[in-house]
Every structure is written in C-alpha cells, then in structure tokens.
Enzyme design. Sequence first.
Site, PDB file in Angstrom:
ATOM      1  N   GLU A 185      10.423   4.399  -5.532  1.00 62.67           N
ATOM      2  CA  GLU A 185      10.866   5.656  -4.921  1.00 62.67           C
ATOM      3  C   GLU A 185      12.125   6.240  -5.553  1.00 62.67           C
ATOM      4  O   GLU A 185      12.246   7.456  -5.679  1.00 62.67           O
ATOM      5  CB  GLU A 185      11.114   5.481  -3.414  1.00 62.67           C
ATOM      6  CG  GLU A 185       9.844   5.447  -2.574  1.00 62.67           C
ATOM      7  CD  GLU A 185       9.126   4.125  -2.648  1.00 62.67           C
ATOM      8  OE1 GLU A 185       9.718   3.153  -3.166  1.00 62.67           O
ATOM      9  OE2 GLU A 185       7.971   4.054  -2.182  1.00 62.67           O
ATOM     10  N   HIS A 225       7.341   2.293   9.351  1.00 62.23           N
ATOM     11  CA  HIS A 225       6.393   3.300   8.858  1.00 62.23           C
ATOM     12  C   HIS A 225       6.222   4.448   9.841  1.00 62.23           C
ATOM     13  O   HIS A 225       5.195   5.124   9.811  1.00 62.23           O
ATOM     14  CB  HIS A 225       5.005   2.670   8.612  1.00 62.23           C
ATOM     15  CG  HIS A 225       4.946   1.734   7.452  1.00 62.23           C
ATOM     16  ND1 HIS A 225       5.504   0.485   7.485  1.00 62.23           N
ATOM     17  CD2 HIS A 225       4.379   1.866   6.233  1.00 62.23           C
ATOM     18  CE1 HIS A 225       5.282  -0.123   6.325  1.00 62.23           C
ATOM     19  NE2 HIS A 225       4.607   0.691   5.554  1.00 62.23           N
TER      20      HIS A 225
END
Lengths: 225, 326
Positions: free
Chosen positions: B62, B131
């Site tokens: 990321e 998440h």
Amino acid sequence: MHIANLDLGNLGANGIVSGGLPIAVGAALSIKMRKTRQISVVAFGDGATSEGNTHESMNLAGVWKLPVLFLFENNCYAVSTSCEASIAGGSEARRAAGYGMPGVVVDGNDLEAVHYAAEEAIEYVRSGKGSYLLECQTYRIEGHYYGDAMVYRSKEELEAWVARDPIGQAEKVMIERGVLSEAQCRKIQAEVQAEVDQAVEYAIASPEPPLSALFEDVYTGEVKA
Amino acid sequence: MSERQLTYREAVAEAMAEEMRRDKTIFLMGEDVGIHGGAFGASKGLYDEFGPERVWSTPISESIIVGAGLGAALTGMRPIVEIMYADFTAMAMDSIVNQAAKVKYMYGGRATVPLTIRAPEGAGRGNAAQHSQSLETWFNFIPGLLIVMPATPYDAKGLLKSAIRSDNTVLVLENKLLYGDKGIVPDEDYVVPIGQGIIRKPGRDVTLVATSRMCNLAASAIEKLSAEGIDVEFIDPRTIKPLDMEMIAASVKKTHRAVVVNEGHRTGGFTSELAARIMDDCFEYLDAPILRVAAEDVPIPYNRMLEFEVIPAEKDILQAVRELMR
C-alpha cells in the site's frame, strides 16, 4: 529539507527518510507510460535501507522492471546507528539480487570510479533492462546535526576517512595529471565559496513572507476547506 | 435524462472507464484491479478495454501504491490508486499524509498532485475489526487532502469524475455495503462538484446530516418520523472536505435542531467535527444540543449481533430525533 525544482526534473529532497523512493518509482512508472527515454534516479542513505518504503520500492521496481537507478549513498551512519547495526546480511548491494536487479559497489569517494560506474548503471537502466542499485561507499565526516558529540564512533575511524576526502583526492589526481594547476584549484574553490556566500546573503536579506502566504498552496485551485 | 439503473460498483467502473477514454494520462493502479476486476468488482471491464499499460495490478504494497501514484502525479500523469480496504490506508499513511498532502505546500506551490485515492469503508458484513472501519476523520484532520463520500450510484459516478479531474489529492471513500445498491445513473458525462452537499428531503423540524451508508438508514428513519408528524430536513454532504457548511448552516438556522450521523467512532469521529462546525455557525439558532449518532468506541466486533450493536442503526437515528423533538 524539501528543496525541489520540478522543471529541472528534481522531484525534491524529502524530510522523511526513504520518502523519495516511492516517488521515484512512480516517476519511473510515468516514464514507462509516457514512453520517454528518461530514467528515474533516487538517492538514499544507509538509514533508509531499513524502511518499509525501500523494500516496497525496490520490489515493485524489480518486478515491473521500471527504469530506476537506486543511488545508495552509504555514508556508514544514520544519526548514531552504523550500517553494521542496521543492514542485516551486511550488504545492501547484495540485496539487489533479491529484487531482480544488479547491485554494484563503488568507492563513493573516488570521482572517476563513480563516474564510470554511474555511466554503466545509467546505460543499463535507459536500455530498458530494468532497475539498478549502485552503492557508493563513503563516510559522514560531520555529525548528523550541529552539536552532535559523535560519541558513537572513534577518532581513528573518522581521521582515516577524512584523509580520503573526495574533493581533496580529485584535486590531487587532476593536479598530478596536469588537468588543473594548484592555483586553478584554489580559484575554483574561491569562486564556489563566493557563490555560496552570495546565496546565503541573498536569503538572509530577503523579506519574510506576508501573512497571507500562510494559507496559499495548500490546495490547487479554489478550495474553501 | 435516461432512466437507466446501475449498481454503485458499476457506476464507479463507468466513471473510471469514461475518464480513461477521455484522457490518456489517467490510469488505475492497485491490488487485483486488473483481470480480476477489483476485490469488489469496481474495476470490472477496465483491464479488457485498456490493458496492462493503463490498469496496473500491484503486489500487496500500500505505501508504494500511493507513493508511486504521487510520483506519477508529479510527472504528468493522473493516477487513480485503489486501496483494497480503507483499513489498509494505515499501511500507506506516510505516502498520504506526509507526502501527497504536503508536497504542494512544501514546494512553494510549484507542484501539482492530481491524485485520486479510492478505498471502500464500512462495517456490516462480519469483516471484523481490521476490515470494517470508517476512517474519514483521520484524513479530514490533514490539510492538503480532499475527501468525498458518495452515498448513491449517481454520486459515485459524478464524484469520482470530479475527483479524477481535480488537481488535488482526493480520497474517494466508498462503502462496501453500498456497492450492490442500484440507482439511476445517466449514460452520459456528468460531474457532481466537490464541496456540494444535497438536500435529500426538505423539512422544517430538525436537520439530519448523514454520510455514506448512513444515508440509507436515515432515509428509512425519516419515513417513520414523518408518520409521527416529525418533518426532517435530510442533508447528505457528499463531500467531507470541503464541507458544505453553507447548506448545513442554512438548514439548522431554519430548523433550530440537528442530528449528525456517521459510521465512524464517536470519539474524534466526523460527528465531532460536524457538531463543532454547526455550533460555530449556528449557536444562536440552536434550541437544543446537537445529537451525534456514531459507532461505539470499540473495535468492530466479528460477532454479527455485536457488530450491529456497535455501528449506528436506524433505531439510533429514530431515538436521537425523537429525543430532540420531545
């Protein structure tokens, strides 16, 4: 800390150690998409080799074969931490193979050696073969900051490297080969010093920015945030 | 205007496809965005149409997905980068917060960062603590970032186009539970301007401000409240930064009461900022304290029953409005 000149292709120094590597990889990706003959060069020190950014950058550049020259300036110390204490496996250049790219070590204090090594590295990268890591071994003569007592290294170690000062060595070689005379070397030094002094004077004499400048350039265009 | 309906995820894909057709410097980069079509199907069809030169599937990295996006944005390209779950922006915080947000300011204005960062947020699928988060408040705190949160397929297409066309770093925070929602999406080029809220339903008694998926809860609550004789004015700001305070303040000055709803946690969440801003602009006009409906200050639980207790529910909105109207 963040001097930049995008018009000249200098995407900036970075206040975050390893901050420049992802940017350089992005620039290389941009080069690949724009199909130019440019390459992307990023300089970083031994401190940066431990950051996640460095791993991610070399991994992506390696896997996508992007035109990046990873210019590793190993000056042996990141503040007080030596490269022995921070680079597992003992060599960043050896890690390059792990990222699918050549890793070459050169005496960073030898002007000619660096020149030829860089030529080879640049040729490789520009030819589209992928990325390249060039490790230039050098030494940080000063402390990390003014007032750094440098308790983390010995006087002997420091003095040995001072004797290998790159500019002094380059002068010596050029005088020996008759490229420059002693007097010409002194003249160049004086001219450069004068240029730097002038720049410092200009900066000190320049006015402070207006208060209105405080809110400028946070965004591009009209944004009432 | 056509009555064609698309899902939210189709609207996202269409926005990207149309923009990428229009401008060759626009490209997409992220995990599994290529042949796989994106973890949530939001880039379906893009790889087929544009190929590997415009749609780049990355390793799981990321920080460099965003950082390389920044590098490309500084050198003539207009990247759209996708972070698979907003929770993973934590892995890219330096690239977002210390780099992209600040480069223009640090370089004396001599840099432009036309970077779009897309990431889905939200709980309600049993995806648990790592998440399921709603993190707009993190980015709202950082000068140099713009943030949009489309709640409908129409806005998803229009806001994403605006984000892509903006020369700023814009975070487009989608919601994973909204991806399947259907709505009218014109089959034409249109934008929803950044910074422009929308009054979903005009009203007299109380102003309800809700973001992203909370708009669906709000819409349902409002119907019930209407039947009770409570006339709610419902605003979807659509953009978090810059916030359309002109619209929100005008509403609160009219209704004298406000409830703010956001899926982020209560402490330091976006409802805190909304409440403070309403107080800044409308203190004299308020007849009651501003009520906040937000997630409890706990990580989102895996257990479904507990998960729905933690995140705002329709009953929480009903309770808040009724309390204000007592």
